[in-house]
Scaffold this motif. Sequence first.
Motif, PDB file in Angstrom:
ATOM      1  N   UNK A   1       1.555   5.231  -8.363  1.00  0.00           N
ATOM      2  CA  UNK A   1       0.801   5.214  -9.613  1.00  0.00           C
ATOM      3  C   UNK A   1      -0.110   3.991  -9.688  1.00  0.00           C
ATOM      4  N   UNK A   2       0.412   2.862  -9.273  1.00  0.00           N
ATOM      5  CA  UNK A   2      -0.364   1.627  -9.265  1.00  0.00           C
ATOM      6  C   UNK A   2      -1.061   1.492  -7.915  1.00  0.00           C
ATOM      7  N   UNK A   3      -2.398   1.604  -7.911  1.00  0.00           N
ATOM      8  CA  UNK A   3      -3.137   1.621  -6.646  1.00  0.00           C
ATOM      9  C   UNK A   3      -4.041   0.411  -6.460  1.00  0.00           C
ATOM     10  N   UNK A   4      -3.851  -0.610  -7.277  1.00  0.00           N
ATOM     11  CA  UNK A   4      -4.688  -1.804  -7.166  1.00  0.00           C
ATOM     12  C   UNK A   4      -4.385  -2.569  -5.883  1.00  0.00           C
ATOM     13  N   UNK A   5      -5.442  -2.978  -5.200  1.00  0.00           N
ATOM     14  CA  UNK A   5      -5.304  -3.745  -3.963  1.00  0.00           C
ATOM     15  C   UNK A   5      -6.106  -5.035  -4.099  1.00  0.00           C
ATOM     16  N   UNK A   6      -5.434  -6.159  -4.008  1.00  0.00           N
ATOM     17  CA  UNK A   6      -6.101  -7.455  -4.042  1.00  0.00           C
ATOM     18  C   UNK A   6      -6.310  -7.948  -2.605  1.00  0.00           C
ATOM     19  N   UNK A   7      -6.875  -9.137  -2.485  1.00  0.00           N
ATOM     20  CA  UNK A   7      -7.177  -9.670  -1.165  1.00  0.00           C
ATOM     21  C   UNK A   7      -5.952  -9.817  -0.286  1.00  0.00           C
ATOM     22  N   UNK A   8      -4.818 -10.266  -0.864  1.00  0.00           N
ATOM     23  CA  UNK A   8      -3.615 -10.475  -0.059  1.00  0.00           C
ATOM     24  C   UNK A   8      -3.066  -9.159   0.466  1.00  0.00           C
ATOM     25  N   UNK A   9      -3.125  -8.102  -0.360  1.00  0.00           N
ATOM     26  CA  UNK A   9      -2.683  -6.792   0.129  1.00  0.00           C
ATOM     27  C   UNK A   9      -3.575  -6.310   1.267  1.00  0.00           C
ATOM     28  N   UNK A  10      -4.898  -6.541   1.112  1.00  0.00           N
ATOM     29  CA  UNK A  10      -5.830  -6.125   2.158  1.00  0.00           C
ATOM     30  C   UNK A  10      -5.544  -6.807   3.476  1.00  0.00           C
ATOM     31  N   UNK A  11      -5.285  -8.104   3.439  1.00  0.00           N
ATOM     32  CA  UNK A  11      -4.989  -8.847   4.665  1.00  0.00           C
ATOM     33  C   UNK A  11      -3.701  -8.356   5.322  1.00  0.00           C
ATOM     34  N   UNK A  12      -2.682  -8.120   4.511  1.00  0.00           N
ATOM     35  CA  UNK A  12      -1.397  -7.652   5.052  1.00  0.00           C
ATOM     36  C   UNK A  12      -1.539  -6.268   5.676  1.00  0.00           C
ATOM     37  N   UNK A  13      -2.284  -5.389   5.005  1.00  0.00           N
ATOM     38  CA  UNK A  13      -2.471  -4.024   5.516  1.00  0.00           C
ATOM     39  C   UNK A  13      -3.204  -4.050   6.848  1.00  0.00           C
ATOM     40  N   UNK A  14      -4.265  -4.852   6.918  1.00  0.00           N
ATOM     41  CA  UNK A  14      -5.039  -4.936   8.164  1.00  0.00           C
ATOM     42  C   UNK A  14      -4.175  -5.463   9.307  1.00  0.00           C
ATOM     43  N   UNK A  15      -3.433  -6.547   9.047  1.00  0.00           N
ATOM     44  CA  UNK A  15      -2.600  -7.149  10.096  1.00  0.00           C
ATOM     45  C   UNK A  15      -1.543  -6.175  10.590  1.00  0.00           C
TER      46      UNK A  15
END
Length: 306
Positions: free
Chosen positions: A59-73
Amino acid sequence: MNTKMIRYILAKMLGVEALLLLLPAFVAVIYGEKSGVWFLVPIALLLVLYLIGGRKRPKEQTIYGKEGMIIVALAWILWSLFGALPFCLSGYIPNYLDAFFEMVSGFTTTGSSIMPDVEILPQCMTFWRSFTHWIGGMGVLVFLLSLLPLAGGYHMNLMKAESPGPSVSKLVPKVQQTAKILYSIYIGMTFLQIVLLLIGNIPLFDTLCIAFGTAGTGGFGIRNDSMGSYSTYCQIVTTIFMILFGVNFSAYYLILTKKIRQALKFEEVRYYFGIIAAAVLVIGLNTMHLFQNLGVSIQQAAFQVG
């Protein structure tokens, strides 16, 4: 931290990798290679992981910078771990760490290799090895964004965490549309290079693999002498496209929409092509000087003989 969204996107990405692994498996079918069966193992594992974590959207789909970095890594690590399995299971790269290194080099478009002889690989393994460069050239997260209409206004953080080039911005109001534009340019340039190489009588399989390595700017070759055994025409086309693929794709979009002045505001565009132009000028002057000296030497030799 939105861990559910991280898990959801990673699961989606693993599902995408399963689909992409079908391509080298199909190549194995075309060339009648039994080693293609080893692609089915990671495909099955990836589909299971996708079904577990990628079907229900949080339900909560917000992605901040830290989530983006973790997902990419985590994405590149997981993709490399599963992508290495066919090489290891088939025995062409027996050491799993070596196979993992090869995949990391491919997906990150680094271009380093542990393979002393790439020509021993069957066509399906060669195709997958080269294809990883093409995937990594733009980034699978950008591809995922172009397909999934993720809600929320923070998904630019996901694109910024992975997209090539020092500056990334929305070309159009919606991030999904931006991702589609970038990938359309990427695919279009790849297709154009393939056509030009085919015009030079390069075999289709070689053409695809060369284009994949060029688009990723990593340079994975399919022959031990890299490009040495190909024609001068092929080498020139590949060199030109290697240069073109090194530019921020946002600049290409601005050029295509006739916003050339805005494109020239990219410092990397000005300096990049400025350096190339200077190098071409120096090479041209040196070549001209060489031919002038050669002409003088020929005239002197003719005069002495006369």
